[in-house]
Design an enzyme around this catalytic site. Structure first.
Site, PDB file in Angstrom:
ATOM      1  N   ASP A   1      -8.940  -6.292  -4.378  1.00 26.23           N
ATOM      2  CA  ASP A   1      -8.360  -5.210  -3.991  1.00 26.23           C
ATOM      3  C   ASP A   1      -9.082  -4.062  -4.776  1.00 26.23           C
ATOM      4  O   ASP A   1      -8.442  -3.809  -5.691  1.00 26.23           O
ATOM      5  CB  ASP A   1      -6.851  -4.904  -3.617  1.00 26.23           C
ATOM      6  CG  ASP A   1      -6.260  -3.719  -3.143  1.00 26.23           C
ATOM      7  OD1 ASP A   1      -7.098  -2.940  -2.942  1.00 26.23           O
ATOM      8  OD2 ASP A   1      -5.126  -3.775  -2.644  1.00 26.23           O
TER       9      ASP A   1
ATOM     10  N   HIS B   1      -8.014  -5.237   0.078  1.00 25.21           N
ATOM     11  CA  HIS B   1      -6.895  -4.581   0.144  1.00 25.21           C
ATOM     12  C   HIS B   1      -6.006  -5.242   1.383  1.00 25.21           C
ATOM     13  O   HIS B   1      -4.872  -5.294   1.443  1.00 25.21           O
ATOM     14  CB  HIS B   1      -6.905  -3.021   0.561  1.00 25.21           C
ATOM     15  CG  HIS B   1      -5.551  -2.452   0.551  1.00 25.21           C
ATOM     16  ND1 HIS B   1      -4.730  -2.516  -0.451  1.00 25.21           N
ATOM     17  CD2 HIS B   1      -5.298  -1.283   1.415  1.00 25.21           C
ATOM     18  CE1 HIS B   1      -3.864  -1.429  -0.174  1.00 25.21           C
ATOM     19  NE2 HIS B   1      -3.972  -1.034   1.047  1.00 25.21           N
TER      20      HIS B   1
ATOM     21  N   SER C   1       0.823  -1.272   0.028  1.00 26.37           N
ATOM     22  CA  SER C   1      -0.020   0.060   0.133  1.00 26.37           C
ATOM     23  C   SER C   1       0.731   1.259   0.036  1.00 26.37           C
ATOM     24  O   SER C   1       1.871   1.501  -1.038  1.00 26.37           O
ATOM     25  CB  SER C   1      -1.181  -0.050   1.147  1.00 26.37           C
ATOM     26  OG  SER C   1      -1.865   0.931   1.068  1.00 26.37           O
TER      27      SER C   1
END
Lengths: 207, 380
Positions: B318, B351, B154
């Site tokens: 995601d 995610h 991320s």
């Protein structure tokens, strides 16, 4: 404690005549894209023999991982979606080894390969091989070394003969730079569409 | 109890820097501290160091526990340890708390040496570039010429990418996981809502709530609840909670559905331990990161200076950092003829999947990391 996980001593258990022919068509130190690269055996062969900068494309998780274990760069994507992640003419050679017959979007992938590669190598099992014809004549779908599947579990959807593919290239304005036909390790010069079980083409887009 | 492949009991450390750091905004931090932890042993030729960059709410406490009685280990403990995918028998692993953080590195809650009071709203906006520059200072502090690898998911993936651009000669491998070359408008929009929840909380006091002995809990709680929705996929939330009720319908606005209890619990927990000013700055760093911007939005041109080998990983479910965004990074790397592999992991967790110990995902990381060559076979 140190681990030595890089194992470059995987012996090719069986001499692969088709790999040798492909290696003969790929130039030393060039950039190669192997579509449907499986466990990366061909890429490894080309890397060891020709020091190519190779990338594989593989959709299947297990094969992708095996390819990485063999030390190859590998991009996970579905060839049926085309090659939009690759620039025009960005590879010296794009290879599709014994995968063409399993593609749904056959015309699209060949056009995409010609877009991305300056040269293209396509190999496929020749459906016109006499043993296949014989099995059809006796009333069964062919099962052989190059076509090892039963009709109900085969991934192959677009089988063709050498004669069919020659016509395909003509119709799609594709230049055949070279064609080799083999049966196991033997080159087949005489009546290749009948006597050859693996067809190998070196192609480029017609200018 | 500690598992037998844990890094064991660990302790945070502090690095103090007296040389001023000029930030991307032009602001200057005269001095600063970075909290960090290390696991494993640095080898003789210092070729086995791996830096882990954290995401929005992460810390330097990546693995192990501070005491036997700790309820939870570090945030990426499933990845880091002896014989784990990031094997501390091979690698010397560094976790660092980002500048502007609230777990030991200098941030808004730290004392501003100029005033003797907490920085509060005066703490500058820090960027991904600033973080990487400060992390490079940490490498100098630790006497490390370069990294065998930098890893991040991320926002951490953005830092990993940035490392290869800012210090191409100091990083050999970059593992960019569940990340993106910049945020989409929709992604930034979630950050804006989160920030507005915090900023409009009456307890925020313009960011100087420390002086008022206040904490903008409600804002932080809502920001975290929103975040949690976007970190999960619709399917994952469905599987986890569905429409399950805690009791019968009460015709009220209480937490009647289990999903509501979960979000409230997560929000409360977070609001009790995280600093609102840090949250604002972390989300802003996400918004601002855009390495292609100075290159006329040409990511291929932006990545030209990179030299590292890359592993890029995305997760099918995601939607906040979708596979398509990872493929943009891969394409730009391929355009530059860099060494890159890309895996698109089939995962249901959205995610959050990058933190889960999915077997295939961990096999990918294990394989890639085990292929990294390090010099001197004298790591312990």
């Amino acid at each position: 404690m140190m681990q030595n996980n890089v194992n470059n001593t995987n012996y090719v258990s069986e001499f692969r005549q088709d790999f040798a022919i492909i290696a003969n068509w790929v130039k030393f130190g060039t950039k190669v894209l192997d579509l449907g690269c499986g466990d990366g055996e061909l890429l490894q062969y080309l890397r060891n023999s020709l020091e190519v900068k190779g990338y594989g494309v593989e959709k299947d998780d297990a094969k992708w991982l095996a390819c990485m274990q063999n030390g190859s760069n590998v991009i996970q994507m579905d060839l049926e979606d085309g090659l939009s992640g690759f620039e025009d003419q960005s590879f010296d050679t794009v290879i599709l080894s014994q995968t063409l017959q399993a593609m749904h979007h056959t015309e699209e992938i060949v056009q995409e390969m010609l877009r991305v590669g300056r040269e293209v190598i396509v190999t496929f099992p020749n459906f016109g091989y006499w043993r296949n014809r014989l099995q059809i004549l006796t009333g069964n779908m062919p099962v052989s070394k190059t076509l090892p599947y039963q009709w109900f579990d085969t991934p192959n959807v677009h089988l063709c003969t050498i004669s069919d593919f020659d016509q395909f290239c003509k119709n799609h304005n594709i230049t055949v730079l070279e064609r080799r036909v083999i049966t196991d390790t033997q080159a087949v010069e005489f009546m290749p569409n009948l006597l050859g079980n693996l067809a190998m083409y070196r192609l480029k887009a017609s200018s | 109890m500690l598992e037998n492949n844990s890094v064991g009991i660990v302790a945070p450390q502090n690095a103090h820097f007296d040389t001023p750091l000029t930030l991307k905004s032009g602001a200057v931090l005269p001095t600063f501290d970075l909290a960090y932890e290390t696991y494993g042993t640095l080898n003789h030729d210092k070729s086995n160091a791996v830096l882990i960059c954290h995401a929005l709410s992460g810390t330097h406490h990546v693995a192990g526990k501070y005491s036997e009685n700790d309820k939870y280990p570090g945030w990426w403990d499933n990845l880091v340890g002896p014989n784990k995918p990031l094997d501390t028998n091979k690698f010397f692993v560094i976790g660092v708390n980002n500048l502007g953080g609230c777990h030991g590195s200098t941030g808004s809650a730290s004392i501003n040496p100029a005033t003797g009071k907490p920085w509060g709203s005066a703490f500058p906006i820090v960027t991904v570039e600033d973080w990487v520059n400060s992390q490079a200072r940490l490498l100098d502090f630790l006497g490390l010429p370069s990294l065998a690898a930098v890893i991040g998911g991320s926002l951490g993936g953005m830092q990993a990418l940035q490392w290869t651009l800012a210090f191409p000669n100091r990083v050999r491998h970059a593992l960019v996981i569940a990340s993106a070359p910049n945020l989409t408008a929709q992604n930034m929009a979630f950050n804006e809502v989160a920030r507005q929840a915090i900023i409009t909380d009456p307890e925020f006091h313009g960011g100087d709530y420390y002086a008022h002995n206040a904490i903008p809990r409600r804002g932080l709680r809502i920001a975290r609840m929103l975040g949690h929705i976007t970190y999960l996929s619709d399917d994952a939330m469905g599987a986890k909670f569905g429409r399950k009720l805690k009791n019968d319908i009460q015709y009220s606005f209480d937490a009647e559905f289990e999903m509501e209890s979960y979000l409230r619990y997560q929000g409360d927990k977070f609001a009790g331990e995280f600093d609102a000013n840090t949250y604002l700055r972390m989300t802003r760093a996400l918004d601002y990161y855009d390495p292609a911007l100075p290159f006329n939005n040409d990511l291929t041109a932006a990545l030209k200076q990179a030299k590292a080998h890359f592993l890029v990983v995305s997760f099918t479910s995601d939607w906040r950092f979708s596979p398509a965004r990872s493929r943009e990074i891969v394409k730009a790397l391929l355009d530059n003829e860099l060494t890159v592999s890309y895996a698109e992991v089939t995962a249901a967790h959205g995610h959050d999947a990058f933190l889960m110990p999915d077997a295939h995902y961990h096999n990918i990381l294990r394989t890639y990391l085990s292929n990294i060559e390090i010099g001197g076979n004298d790591a312990k």
